[in-house]
Design an enzyme around this catalytic site. Sequence first.
Site, PDB file in Angstrom:
ATOM      1  CD  GLU A 154      31.007  -4.745  58.600  1.00 56.96           C
ATOM      2  OE1 GLU A 154      30.023  -5.160  57.993  1.00 56.96           O
ATOM      3  OE2 GLU A 154      32.161  -4.847  58.146  1.00 56.96           O
ATOM      4  NE  ARG A 158      29.715  -3.780  55.410  1.00 56.22           N
ATOM      5  CZ  ARG A 158      30.519  -2.881  54.895  1.00 56.22           C
ATOM      6  NH1 ARG A 158      30.416  -2.560  53.626  1.00 56.22           N
ATOM      7  NH2 ARG A 158      31.430  -2.313  55.637  1.00 56.22           N
ATOM      8  NE  ARG A 203      32.141  -2.942  49.653  1.00 49.34           N
ATOM      9  CZ  ARG A 203      32.423  -2.165  50.711  1.00 49.34           C
ATOM     10  NH1 ARG A 203      33.560  -2.302  51.346  1.00 49.34           N
ATOM     11  NH2 ARG A 203      31.547  -1.274  51.126  1.00 49.34           N
ATOM     12  CG  HIS A 217      27.248   0.539  51.949  1.00 49.49           C
ATOM     13  ND1 HIS A 217      27.540   1.844  52.269  1.00 49.49           N
ATOM     14  CD2 HIS A 217      28.366  -0.170  52.186  1.00 49.49           C
ATOM     15  CE1 HIS A 217      28.793   1.908  52.698  1.00 49.49           C
ATOM     16  NE2 HIS A 217      29.325   0.711  52.643  1.00 49.49           N
ATOM     17  CD  GLN A 232      28.039  -4.720  51.324  1.00 53.13           C
ATOM     18  OE1 GLN A 232      28.757  -3.731  51.344  1.00 53.13           O
ATOM     19  NE2 GLN A 232      28.481  -5.926  51.556  1.00 53.13           N
ATOM     20  CG  HIS A 292      26.481  -0.868  55.924  1.00 54.09           C
ATOM     21  ND1 HIS A 292      26.163  -0.844  57.258  1.00 54.09           N
ATOM     22  CD2 HIS A 292      27.838  -0.902  55.859  1.00 54.09           C
ATOM     23  CE1 HIS A 292      27.289  -0.862  57.965  1.00 54.09           C
ATOM     24  NE2 HIS A 292      28.308  -0.896  57.145  1.00 54.09           N
ATOM     25  CG  PHE A 313      35.648  -3.792  59.216  1.00 56.36           C
ATOM     26  CD1 PHE A 313      36.117  -2.748  59.972  1.00 56.36           C
ATOM     27  CD2 PHE A 313      34.784  -3.508  58.152  1.00 56.36           C
ATOM     28  CE1 PHE A 313      35.739  -1.444  59.703  1.00 56.36           C
ATOM     29  CE2 PHE A 313      34.395  -2.214  57.877  1.00 56.36           C
ATOM     30  CZ  PHE A 313      34.870  -1.176  58.649  1.00 56.36           C
ATOM     31  CG  LEU A 326      27.702   3.349  56.653  1.00 60.54           C
ATOM     32  CD1 LEU A 326      26.806   2.356  55.969  1.00 60.54           C
ATOM     33  CD2 LEU A 326      29.100   3.236  56.124  1.00 60.54           C
TER      34      LEU A 326
HETATM   35  C1  LIG Z   1      29.317   5.955  53.653  1.00 63.25           C
HETATM   36  C2  LIG Z   1      30.284   4.963  53.070  1.00 63.25           C
HETATM   37  C3  LIG Z   1      31.240   4.368  53.880  1.00 63.25           C
HETATM   38  C4  LIG Z   1      32.135   3.460  53.347  1.00 63.25           C
HETATM   39  N1  LIG Z   1      33.061   2.898  54.175  1.00 63.25           N
HETATM   40  C5  LIG Z   1      33.960   2.041  53.644  1.00 63.25           C
HETATM   41  C6  LIG Z   1      34.958   1.467  54.469  1.00 63.25           C
HETATM   42  O1  LIG Z   1      35.039   1.734  55.643  1.00 63.25           O
HETATM   43  N2  LIG Z   1      35.840   0.609  53.926  1.00 63.25           N
HETATM   44  C7  LIG Z   1      35.789   0.296  52.606  1.00 63.25           C
HETATM   45  O2  LIG Z   1      36.630  -0.466  52.156  1.00 63.25           O
HETATM   46  N3  LIG Z   1      34.853   0.827  51.808  1.00 63.25           N
HETATM   47  C8  LIG Z   1      33.938   1.690  52.288  1.00 63.25           C
HETATM   48  N4  LIG Z   1      32.984   2.223  51.468  1.00 63.25           N
HETATM   49  C9  LIG Z   1      32.992   1.937  50.046  1.00 63.25           C
HETATM   50  C10 LIG Z   1      34.017   2.772  49.335  1.00 63.25           C
HETATM   51  O3  LIG Z   1      34.107   4.031  49.943  1.00 63.25           O
HETATM   52  C11 LIG Z   1      33.699   3.034  47.880  1.00 63.25           C
HETATM   53  O4  LIG Z   1      33.368   1.857  47.269  1.00 63.25           O
HETATM   54  C12 LIG Z   1      34.907   3.592  47.180  1.00 63.25           C
HETATM   55  O5  LIG Z   1      35.324   4.755  47.824  1.00 63.25           O
HETATM   56  C13 LIG Z   1      34.640   3.894  45.740  1.00 63.25           C
HETATM   57  O6  LIG Z   1      35.729   4.634  45.223  1.00 63.25           O
HETATM   58  P1  LIG Z   1      35.831   4.982  43.700  1.00 63.25           P
HETATM   59  O7  LIG Z   1      37.171   5.561  43.493  1.00 63.25           O
HETATM   60  O8  LIG Z   1      35.497   3.789  42.905  1.00 63.25           O
HETATM   61  O9  LIG Z   1      34.688   6.026  43.415  1.00 63.25           O
HETATM   62  P2  LIG Z   1      34.203   7.389  44.105  1.00 63.25           P
HETATM   63  O10 LIG Z   1      35.042   7.780  45.230  1.00 63.25           O
HETATM   64  O11 LIG Z   1      32.743   7.268  44.301  1.00 63.25           O
HETATM   65  O12 LIG Z   1      34.473   8.444  42.991  1.00 63.25           O
HETATM   66  C14 LIG Z   1      33.723   8.532  41.820  1.00 63.25           C
HETATM   67  C15 LIG Z   1      34.284   9.638  41.000  1.00 63.25           C
HETATM   68  O13 LIG Z   1      33.727   9.615  39.709  1.00 63.25           O
HETATM   69  C16 LIG Z   1      33.342  10.892  39.319  1.00 63.25           C
HETATM   70  N5  LIG Z   1      32.268  10.760  38.344  1.00 63.25           N
HETATM   71  C17 LIG Z   1      31.193   9.952  38.387  1.00 63.25           C
HETATM   72  N6  LIG Z   1      30.418  10.143  37.307  1.00 63.25           N
HETATM   73  C18 LIG Z   1      31.027  11.071  36.551  1.00 63.25           C
HETATM   74  C19 LIG Z   1      30.724  11.704  35.322  1.00 63.25           C
HETATM   75  N7  LIG Z   1      29.624  11.429  34.611  1.00 63.25           N
HETATM   76  N8  LIG Z   1      31.576  12.639  34.844  1.00 63.25           N
HETATM   77  C20 LIG Z   1      32.694  12.961  35.548  1.00 63.25           C
HETATM   78  N9  LIG Z   1      33.026  12.403  36.695  1.00 63.25           N
HETATM   79  C21 LIG Z   1      32.202  11.470  37.201  1.00 63.25           C
HETATM   80  C22 LIG Z   1      32.963  11.571  40.593  1.00 63.25           C
HETATM   81  O14 LIG Z   1      33.107  12.961  40.484  1.00 63.25           O
HETATM   82  C23 LIG Z   1      33.997  11.009  41.544  1.00 63.25           C
HETATM   83  O15 LIG Z   1      35.175  11.766  41.493  1.00 63.25           O
HETATM   84  C24 LIG Z   1      32.073   3.133  51.982  1.00 63.25           C
HETATM   85  C25 LIG Z   1      31.115   3.723  51.184  1.00 63.25           C
HETATM   86  C26 LIG Z   1      30.215   4.611  51.710  1.00 63.25           C
HETATM   87  C27 LIG Z   1      29.157   5.175  50.827  1.00 63.25           C
END
Ligand SMILES: Cc1cc2nc3c(=O)[nH]c(=O)nc-3n(C[C@H](O)[C@H](O)[C@H](O)COP(=O)(O)OP(=O)(O)OC[C@H]3O[C@@H](n4cnc5c(N)ncnc54)[C@H](O)[C@@H]3O)c2cc1C
Lengths: 114, 574, 237
Positions: free
Chosen positions: B250, B281, B389, B347, B235, B237, B115, B247
Amino acid sequence: MRYRLRAGSFAWMIQRISGVALTIYIFFHLYYLSSLRDPVKFELLRKLLDDPFVKFGEAGLLLLVIAHSFNGIRLILLDMGVPTRMQKTLFFIAALTGGIIFFIGSWPILGGIL
Amino acid sequence: MIHQFDTVIIGSGLAGLRAAIEAAKYGSVAVLTKLFPTRSHSTSAQGGIGAALGNEEPDSPEWHLYDTVKGSDYLGDQDAIEIMCEDAIRTIVELEHLGVPFSRTTEGKIAQRRFGGHTRNFGEAPVRRACYSADRTGHAVLSALYEQCKPLGINFFSEFHVLDIVIENNKCHGVIALQIENGEIHVFNAKSTLVASGGYGKVFKTTSNAFASTGDCLSILFNAGLPLEDMEFFQFHPTGLYGLGILITEGVRGEGGVLINVQSERFMERYAPAIKDLAPRDMASRAIMTEIKEGRGIDGKDYVHLDLTRIPNQVLSERFPEITTFCKIYMGIDPSEKPIPVLPTAHYAMGGIPTDADGRVLNDEKAGVIKGLYAAGECACVSVHGANRLGCNSLLDTVVFGRRAGIAMAGENKNAERGNIHRDAIDNAASLIDLTIKRKGDQRIGDVRSELQTDMMDLCSVFRNEQGLKELVSKISIIEDKAEHITLKDKSKIFNTELLDAIEFGHLINLSKVIASSALQREESRGAHFRDDFPQRDDADWLKHTFAFKKERVVEFKHKPVKITKFQPEERKY
Amino acid sequence: MKTYNFKIKRFNPSEESSPQWQEFSVQMDPMERLLDGLIKIKDNSDGTLTFRRSCAHGICGSCAMKINGKNGLACQTLIKNMPERITIEPLAAYPVIKDLVVDMTQFFMKSEEVLPYLINAETPPERERLQSKDEQQKILESITCIMCGSCTSSCPTYWSDKEYLGPAALLKAYRFIFDSRDRAFDERLGRIIHAQGLWRCHSIYNCVEACPKEIDITGHITELKRLAVKNFFKRNK
Ligand SMILES: Cc1cc2nc3c(=O)[nH]c(=O)nc-3n(C[C@H](O)[C@H](O)[C@H](O)COP(=O)(O)OP(=O)(O)OC[C@H]3O[C@@H](n4cnc5c(N)ncnc54)[C@H](O)[C@@H]3O)c2cc1C
Ligand code: FES
């Protein structure tokens, strides 16, 4: 609830309809078989077989049996592990061979009237 | 309706669920989420989750630490990064035990791949560190965590939209939320509250983020007077599908995919001679934009090609089935035959709610904390990612710090009193909805929102400068006024998504303002924040975190020194 | 840009007694998705149009609906592959909450019946449990399910018997029964072998046609059936 009719659901519907129809037929069939004990009645029924409507019915019966058994074979094959991507092909194979057999089979039945 | 819980968690992404599993061992837990839990954006993470397991080749947490510090352009707090990298191996093994269906090596161990920015022996060459489940890593991990929540009796409140997080006298009392299905207001009194609400990529026009990534909770806390840290670092991507922003992980470059320009040149060789296409990135995105600016985009257009035809077909179909499908569906391109047009896409938010290493939310730059309030995941800024990141560190961040926050909350709950949200806070939330629904004016959300997103994209993405940022700040201010005149057509209480759009848009404006102002005040270039007018990194003046506070309609700044332990800042070359 | 006619089934049961069809014409770029069209309608013509969406690229499972008579994801349907007249309805067999948003509570409850989580009470090893590539391969397809509900909604058996577990829940059961690390084989199998479970599936294959992730759901269910039969004979030997 309407959903687009596709090979799989079409086959399933045919299987259901032919199944029900054949079950109903079996009861009539058994009832008529009882006439074997009475020569007069038997002769009456035998004559009925010359009626073109009954002949069509007989051909229909053949169709039901073919449809139900061929689709049944298709389902058994799928249950035994023939992959899903073959299910439509199997349906069409069943339909085609069934169609041919129906054609050959119904010729002697309907041949006289057509 | 009023609910009483020990722990209330906002967000059912990886961070929220991992914390929930921990907290549920010691008390009652409610998870509030505006989506059904497995629809959270974590599910779209593709490439992998980092840990120096050393399953495929030698690796060590120390190297992982170095790479992360260097990747962060030395803005990451090294004590926190060390915690994360040291805990990574245990974390992944634990996830495996919880049921995550990782891809495997021939020996049956968890498979790993290369990666961006992850190297062997302090920058020598790329290393296989990202653990993956084909290209559906996020989906695999999120499903497993959600599934494991079931037997623990965690209470899920799905499709509940958080309207307010109530803080009084430096203590968090709980949360007020709207049940989307029927428009009812619910109050959740809690001993401790965790914000795990994910990112806010929707401030930009082209993004890999979901519609739900609107940063509601950051904006709520900011309005309540709490600081937001390092918001200028967003960031981009390098490889989003052209025109769509979807996306392409990577990971494909880790398996041999390369970026090429119109001359079929593998241009990353010029920008990062040692690790080439696996440069971090920020660098890869800048390289692409530079190629385009200098006229080497494909067919004179504003994109370059990502060439996956060099990856053996079997590897492509086995390890990247999802991506192959995306390309076929959305671009009509079979990536095994033709290169894919790509462009950087917004991203990941490095900045967010400042916390300590146990997720406690800080209320100032001097490490004061709010009682009973925690944050973890993308919405938080620990800070382990600093100014940029590294790929596959975010999923790791969510589970490592999610768990730590869960443990810390369970500890605090033992002697804490449950919060008690007062009537006036509830009335406020209700009147916010009322006002939004009844508001009259001549603006439509769609128009104003795309205006904001376009402005942010044009003036505050990969390259920034003073003039543009100043223009942006004033544009946002105009948009803020326009937003006062948005009318809604949907007045119903039942599943009113137009109302939610309006509320979320308010948060987007708020965060855009913080991002733009933070970017304007940082007069240097570091990681993802690149200023044309200050193209150099300036450690003497700017080796420090930005803390943004709300002051009426403007943003005020304070700063906090970076924690440096093992690695002194050096020039960042790959 | 080309004009498309969207014919959408609208219904707000709390305010109306029956669904109404409403038509919109929308200017679309060929590269756009059906979901973009719905968003355009919501943004420009009628803010009350209600549907779920989140990821916009077919991975979260929010936007399943019936498009021209077939279940699919709005975000994965490219407009250029569609005829000029597009009919859009909510998924069948689930109660409508509003317009294209349906109540999926029952659907999710079905999966819970099959104990949808890895169960293994043995003390875990210090490192990961080993699993061969073949063992992983066995569950690979089943773990791609995004719980969008398209399959169960397309199943005629489910239409007529709401107590039936349905394809999605059976697929979930498969995912754990065939996971080499799981130890709750008997219990889970017990939970699906009943008249409203495994044997209710009549191999109609609608679910396979409906699945936007192209999972061979019926194939997986058939494999469960074979396993159940084998298991029965083993027991009674
Ligand atoms: C396309 C993509 C690919 C990625 N690939 C990778 C990877 O390969 N490796 C890596 O390490 N990272 C990757 N990332 C980054 C990583 O996926 C995210 O940073 C991470 O999943 C964030 O997780 P989280 O638990 O913080 O939030 P999220 O999974 O975004 O969850 C947010 C939660 O908050 C809730 N929420 C938000 N606002 C409210 C509100 N007002 N009221 C109630 N609920 C609310 C939503 O319903 C959701 O359940 C990727 C990101 C993307 C977009
Ligand atoms: S929006 Fe996520 S699947 Fe369509």
